[in-house]
Write a protein that holds these residues in place. Structure first.
Motif, mmCIF file in Angstrom:
data_model
loop_
_atom_site.group_PDB
_atom_site.id
_atom_site.type_symbol
_atom_site.label_atom_id
_atom_site.label_comp_id
_atom_site.label_asym_id
_atom_site.label_seq_id
_atom_site.Cartn_x
_atom_site.Cartn_y
_atom_site.Cartn_z
ATOM 1 N N ALA A 192 -10.567 20.590 20.296
ATOM 2 C CA ALA A 192 -10.738 22.296 19.571
ATOM 3 C C ALA A 192 -9.771 23.406 19.229
ATOM 4 N N LEU A 193 -8.916 22.912 18.355
ATOM 5 C CA LEU A 193 -7.625 23.873 18.167
ATOM 6 C C LEU A 193 -8.380 24.536 17.320
ATOM 7 N N PHE A 194 -8.203 25.860 17.022
ATOM 8 C CA PHE A 194 -9.334 26.451 15.904
ATOM 9 C C PHE A 194 -8.453 26.301 14.545
ATOM 10 N N ARG A 195 -9.451 26.033 13.638
ATOM 11 C CA ARG A 195 -8.856 24.940 12.470
ATOM 12 C C ARG A 195 -9.168 26.376 11.914
ATOM 13 N N HIS A 196 -9.235 27.779 11.490
ATOM 14 C CA HIS A 196 -9.016 28.446 10.359
ATOM 15 C C HIS A 196 -7.549 29.297 11.455
ATOM 16 N N MET A 197 -6.938 29.159 12.271
ATOM 17 C CA MET A 197 -5.711 29.297 12.205
ATOM 18 C C MET A 197 -4.610 29.080 12.405
ATOM 19 N N PHE B 15 -3.517 32.818 21.133
ATOM 20 C CA PHE B 15 -5.417 33.543 20.741
ATOM 21 C C PHE B 15 -5.513 33.574 22.268
ATOM 22 N N GLY B 16 -5.048 33.066 23.121
ATOM 23 C CA GLY B 16 -5.327 33.944 24.770
ATOM 24 C C GLY B 16 -5.056 34.793 25.241
ATOM 25 N N SER C 227 -4.103 37.466 22.894
ATOM 26 C CA SER C 227 -4.603 37.994 22.625
ATOM 27 C C SER C 227 -5.857 39.015 22.358
ATOM 28 N N VAL C 228 -6.764 37.669 23.037
ATOM 29 C CA VAL C 228 -7.806 38.966 23.360
ATOM 30 C C VAL C 228 -8.484 39.497 24.950
ATOM 31 N N ARG D 70 -1.481 25.862 24.137
ATOM 32 C CA ARG D 70 -2.624 27.018 23.932
ATOM 33 C C ARG D 70 -3.094 27.350 25.169
#
Lengths: 282, 298, 480
Positions: free
Chosen positions: C84-89, C97-98, C100-101, C149
């Motif tokens: 489930a990697l974010f395909r557009h990043m 990600f974790g 930055s949110v 991640r």
């Protein structure tokens, strides 16, 4: 041998079918499309531009843009919301909801306009209430926007729902475990994954919104300069025997259609895998 | 994942919200955020835009009472309009089925220059605004028009006749069958065709007995959609139609006329019947398509 | 972070994915959830993570009831089966990600995030790949990126759903070792789901075997192997020929009574049982065995067993990945347990070393009859549970022959090509000369022995003599 003999016959029949198909497409589709432009420019480019510059025409163009902008904007938000709950959650009544979203495709645009006249018109139940407050919905911008929304709201949702379903909730769940809030998940994880399908849906929605005739015609009241959109203006000019003028505006609309088709093709070509395209009308 | 529809046993009252109404158990399980606002927005929107207006329509029609409804519908003008709309749409859908199948086949199985262009052009009737299509067809087929002038010597008058309506309906219905059939052609089992060939079947036989059954669901779907579209079509048709009541008047135009005469009840009644008829036909075709799919082993 | 689960139930319609799970995971422990598909392993993991809500039961993380907490509040790291990697990043943004949110107050600066991402890229051996997108990575790289991640947010609990499922055998083998090492270093409580028993037994401190939504058995790999306890388990663990599954044999080892441990009880609390079925042809025995792993220190504190820490001074340990060279004293099971046998495939021993033998047997759950007049025998324990073969040690040539047979047998049993065979030379501590002779013999044939039947062979040696060590070290090229 039978096989050998069949070849030239096969080739001939193949050529015939191809030719037949080409003739059909040419006659039925391409000819009319080209005709719009030839008629528009029949009296020369200067006349063409002059027709467009008529104040009523300009008002129609402006109104079309406004109606389309509001409709497309509202439908995009709706489409995103609908796709979000349909694709990422389980709930009872989901299939009924999806069927409901497809409803406008089965309804005549005239009926789409009619229902709003029945609801908000002078003779309706709400009519006097609105008149009392000085609010006009029918024969004014709000009514036209509502009718346009009715007719065009499935477009964005229908593009997004199958794609988002296909994409599943894995990435969203991962983002959740990493600590993202709902808005962050939607904005940073879901949206980038659907951006091309969203654009595609918006394009289709816009083309339809700008070109909508029947529904808007019923609701608008045809007030010149006030509630005339481009398609209505085309009708007006045509009925007044101003063919060149009518085709001038029509050519603008046809141009919009062509640009939409080209943009569609480009999107399908470059980002086809990310579209999960539900063919329009199918 | 099946949704468990267990009664809400332990949920505190505060949690009973719109979201929980869609299956309390399921609500407790929702982990991704944003369901409540999304479904709320969706339902509100649908309610305001679709449900309430359509309800208003039904109410207005019902307000006339069944006797009144039948009276309206039995007027010769109304009946004629229904005949024109439904009859010609049916004919146009049938023609589109044939043409659409041919086009889809040629586009899928044949290579020729400009194939991509033609494929894109199929969407023209769908993308072109109806008023534009309307005046274009009307002008083209008028007696002085490019096509009309060539047909007049043959005794064929298109504009302001039912033939004109028919032509317009064929135009706008064209993409439906093509687009419905194309994916099915792509999914065809080539080996089945080859097997049939090795068994000695002729091309025609192969087409009708091996290929066509697989495409039938698409043909049915596409035709049904073309039909539904045709019945409700307004802009493309009214310019080329004669709009003569009883002869070449389509139902949508009749509705508009009633509205202009402030006969709201009449308009509502006709509109309701038209809706119900369209739905009924769509459901019937849906069933037929499912049957065709099952027969063929989908 | 410890996890306690009581009575967890989750139903889908009529079926129960979880039917009352009771489970405890200790701080820093690596627990495997093993079981056939449909057993409820992934469901359990998701419930712990907060991605799914149970119908009944409690989940306590560090003593706190987390039922009302969302996944982000539970401080867990989750690695999905499909990554489930974010395909557009790109990878760097995925990992960061974790961070930055996080809410504004807690969010680190951009530079801090970038630094952490770099750290993790290096830790995961993904340096330089930060700008790539998931689609451009190999399976193993994606796996490590997903792990990075999850680790970036400093979770207290790591949950892995079939982490190596989609990878090919070689990559899987490498990643297993690497993961174990990583987990050890980070001392991160980890629960991972797998259907591959070899993986579970190799990696985990304890294994919980699930079936039909229940925990059938939970224990250290050794315990479970020795004590399948139910017919399901015996079958699941592949004991068709299993000596242990054979009723006539009876349990080959038994847990010691902690109140009154018998003299032969070792530090892991088990003792060999002398009696064994003598009907089975010994050299056709196929026996699944997963030896204890190096870090027995991770045995949960709940089991009150005394632990003997490795002491560096008189027990030098040299390792090269799968290979261990450990010097042991001749006496006592306790030393023996100090990980020497972990990676050994074949043990060649001198039968004069009785305690060594019984230790080997105990670990293998295989008891040699007390009296045996046949030639000296050596039992081979093969890593990864492939086979136990008896190797008769009558000198190097015979040893070689036995090794070849072992290699063949491994191939016939379908062992992966790259499964190394390592031979552990067991020798008695009493006679240094004899030992050295033996090893010296081996020295002269390094090349042949290095490749037997197409398989690489390594050596480990233990015994009472320090003098033997350099031989073994040199032999394996394990200098330093």
């Amino acid at each position: 041998m039978a096989g050998e003999m069949r070849r030239p016959v096969q080739a001939l029949s193949r050529a015939t079918t191809i030719l037949a198909a080409l003739a059909l497409v040419g006659l039925f589709l391409i000819l009319p499309a080209a005709f719009v432009f030839t008629e528009a420019l029949a009296k020369g480019a200067a006349f063409f531009l002059g027709s467009l510059a008529q104040p009523e025409t300009l008002a129609a163009i402006r109104l079309t843009l406004i109606v389309a902008a509001i409709s497309v904007g509202a439908n995009t938000i709706f489409g995103l919301a609908a796709a979000w709950c349909i694709a990422k959650f389980e709930f009872s009544g989901k299939s009924a909801l999806v069927t409901l979203i497809d409803l406008p495709f089965s309804v005549s645009p005239v009926i789409a306009g009619l229902v709003f006249v029945l609801l908000f018109g002078a003779q309706s139940w709400l009519g006097p209430v609105l008149a009392g407050h000085g609010l006009r919905i029918v024969f004014a911008l709000p009514g036209m926007v509502l009718a346009t929304i009715f007719v065009t709201f499935p477009f964005v949702a229908r593009q997004l729902i199958p794609l988002m379903r296909e994409q599943g909730i894995g990435e969203e769940e991962a983002a959740l475990t990493l600590g993202a809030s709902g808005l962050q998940i939607f904005w940073r994880v879901t949206l980038p994954n659907i951006r091309w399908a969203l654009l595609y849906g918006v394009l289709l929605c816009n083309a339809r919104a700008m070109g909508e005739f029947g529904a808007v015609s019923v609701v608008s009241g045809h007030i010149p300069g006030v509630t005339m959109t481009m398609p209505l203006q085309v009708e007006l000019l045509y009925n007044n025997y101003d063919l060149a003028g009518a085709f001038a505006v029509a050519a603008l609309l046809a141009l919009l259609a062509l640009v939409t088709l080209i943009a569609k093709a480009v999107l399908e070509w470059r980002h086809g895998s990310e579209l999960a395209v539900d063919r329009p009308g199918a | 994942m099946p949704v468990t529809e267990m009664p809400a046993t332990k949920m505190p009252a505060t949690k009973m919200n719109a979201a929980a109404a869609f299956g309390a158990r399921a609500a407790e399980r929702r982990v991704l955020p944003g369901f409540a606002p999304a479904i709320g927005l969706t339902l509100t929107y649908l309610g305001l835009i679709i449900m309430i207006p359509l309800a208003a329509l039904m109410l207005r029609a019902a307000g006339v009472g069944p006797a009144g409804l039948i009276a309206i519908l039995r007027q010769p003008r109304t009946l004629a309009a229904f005949r024109v709309s439904f009859g010609l749409s049916l004919a146009a859908a049938a023609v589109n089925a044939a043409i659409g199948l041919l086009l889809a086949w040629v586009l899928a199985r044949r290579r020729f220059p400009g194939r991509r262009l033609i494929d894109a052009a199929i969407d023209l009737p769908f993308a072109l605004p109806t008023a534009v299509a309307g005046i274009t067809l009307a002008t083209l087929y008028s007696n002085t028009g490019w096509l009309g002038a060539r047909l007049a010597p043959l005794g064929i008058t298109v504009s302001y006749t039912r033939l004109g309506i028919f032509v317009a309906l064929v135009f706008i219905g064209l993409p439906f069958v093509v687009r419905a059939v194309q994916p099915l052609i792509a999914d065809l089992d080539r080996e089945a065709e080859d097997a049939a060939r090795t068994l000695g079947a002729s091309d025609t036989a192969i087409f009708w007995r091996v290929i066509f059954p697989a495409l039938l669901p698409g043909v049915l779907t596409g035709s049904a959609l073309a039909f539904a579209r045709g019945v409700g079509e307004y802009g493309s048709v009214i310019f080329i139609a004669g709009n003569v009541p009883g002869v070449s008047e389509i139902v949508p135009l009749l509705i508009v006329t009633k509205l202009e005469e402030f006969d709201y009840a009449g308009a509502a009644a006709i509109a309701t019947v038209m809706l119900l008829a369209s739905f009924a036909i769509l459901i019937a075709v849906n069933r037929a398509e499912q049957w065709a799919r099952q027969r063929h082993g989908g | 972070m410890s996890v306690q689960i009581r009575g967890l139930t989750r139903r889908y319609g009529r079926e129960a994915a979880l039917a009352g799970i009771d489970l405890e995971v200790g701080d820093g422990e690596l627990l495997a959830l093993l079981g056939p598909s449909g057993a409820g392993k992934t469901t359990l993991l998701r419930v712990i993570a907060g991605l799914d809500r149970p119908d009944a039961g409690t989940v306590l993380i560090d003593g706190r009831d987390v039922r009302r907490l969302s996944p982000r509040e539970r401080q867990i790291g989750f690695v999905f089966q499909s990554y489930a990697l974010f395909r557009h990043m790109n990878v760097a943004r995925n990992i960061g990600f974790g961070l930055s949110v996080k809410p504004r107050r807690e969010r680190p600066s951009r530079q801090a995030i970038a630094r952490r991402v770099e750290e993790l890229l290096e830790l995961m051996q993904l340096s330089g790949l930060g700008r790539r997108f998931p689609a451009q990575l190999s399976g193993g790289q994606r796996q490590r990126a997903a792990l990075a991640r999850a680790l970036a947010i400093d979770p207290k609990l790591l949950l892995l759903d079939e982490p190596f499922g989609a990878l090919d055998a070689k990559v899987r083998a490498e990643l297993r070792v690497w993961l174990r090492d990583l987990q050890h270093r980070l001392r991160l409580t980890t629960i991972f789901v797998t259907h591959d028993q070899h993986e579970a037994f190799q990696l985990a401190d304890r294994v919980a075997i699930l079936n039909g939504g229940r925990v059938e058995r939970i224990g250290t790999p050794r315990e479970i192997r020795a004590h399948p306890a139910t017919p399901f388990l015996a079958e699941f663990l592949g004991a068709a020929d299993h000596a242990i599954a054979n009723d006539r044999a009876g349990p080959a080892i038994k847990p010691c009574d902690p109140a009154d441990p018998p003299p032969e009880c070792g530090s892991l609390g088990v003792a060999p049982v002398a009696a064994y079925s003598d009907n089975l042809p010994m050299d056709q025995t196929v026996f699944d065995y997963a030896p204890p792993r190096p870090s027995d220190a991770a045995v949960p504190a709940a089991a009150d067993r005394p632990r003997e820490p490795l002491s560096a001074t008189d027990r030098p340990v040299v390792s090269a990945g799968e290979l261990w060279v450990v010097e042991l004293a001749a006496e006592g099971l306790s030393r023996f347990e100090q990980d020497a046998l972990v990676s050994a495939n074949v043990i060649i021993y001198d039968r004069t070393l009785a305690s060594t033998v019984s230790a080997a047997l105990a670990l293998g759950g295989y008891a040699e009859p007390a009296s045996d007049n046949s030639a000296e025998r050596c039992l081979g324990f093969v890593r990864d549970g492939w086979s136990v073969v008896r190797v008769v040690d009558r000198g190097v040539a015979d040893f070689l022959a036995q090794l070849r047979m072992l290699a063949l047998r491994l191939s016939a049993a379908g062992a992966p090509e790259d499964l190394p065979v390592s031979a552990l030379a067991c020798r008695g501590g009493a006679d240094p000369k004899r030992i050295e002779t033996r090893l010296a013999d081996l020295d002269t044939l390094p090349e042949e022995l290095k490749q037997v039947g197409g398989r690489a062979v390594g050596f480990a040696a233990f015994g009472g003599s320090k003098a033997a060590l350099p031989h073994a070290v040199a032999f394996n090229g394990l200098a330093g």
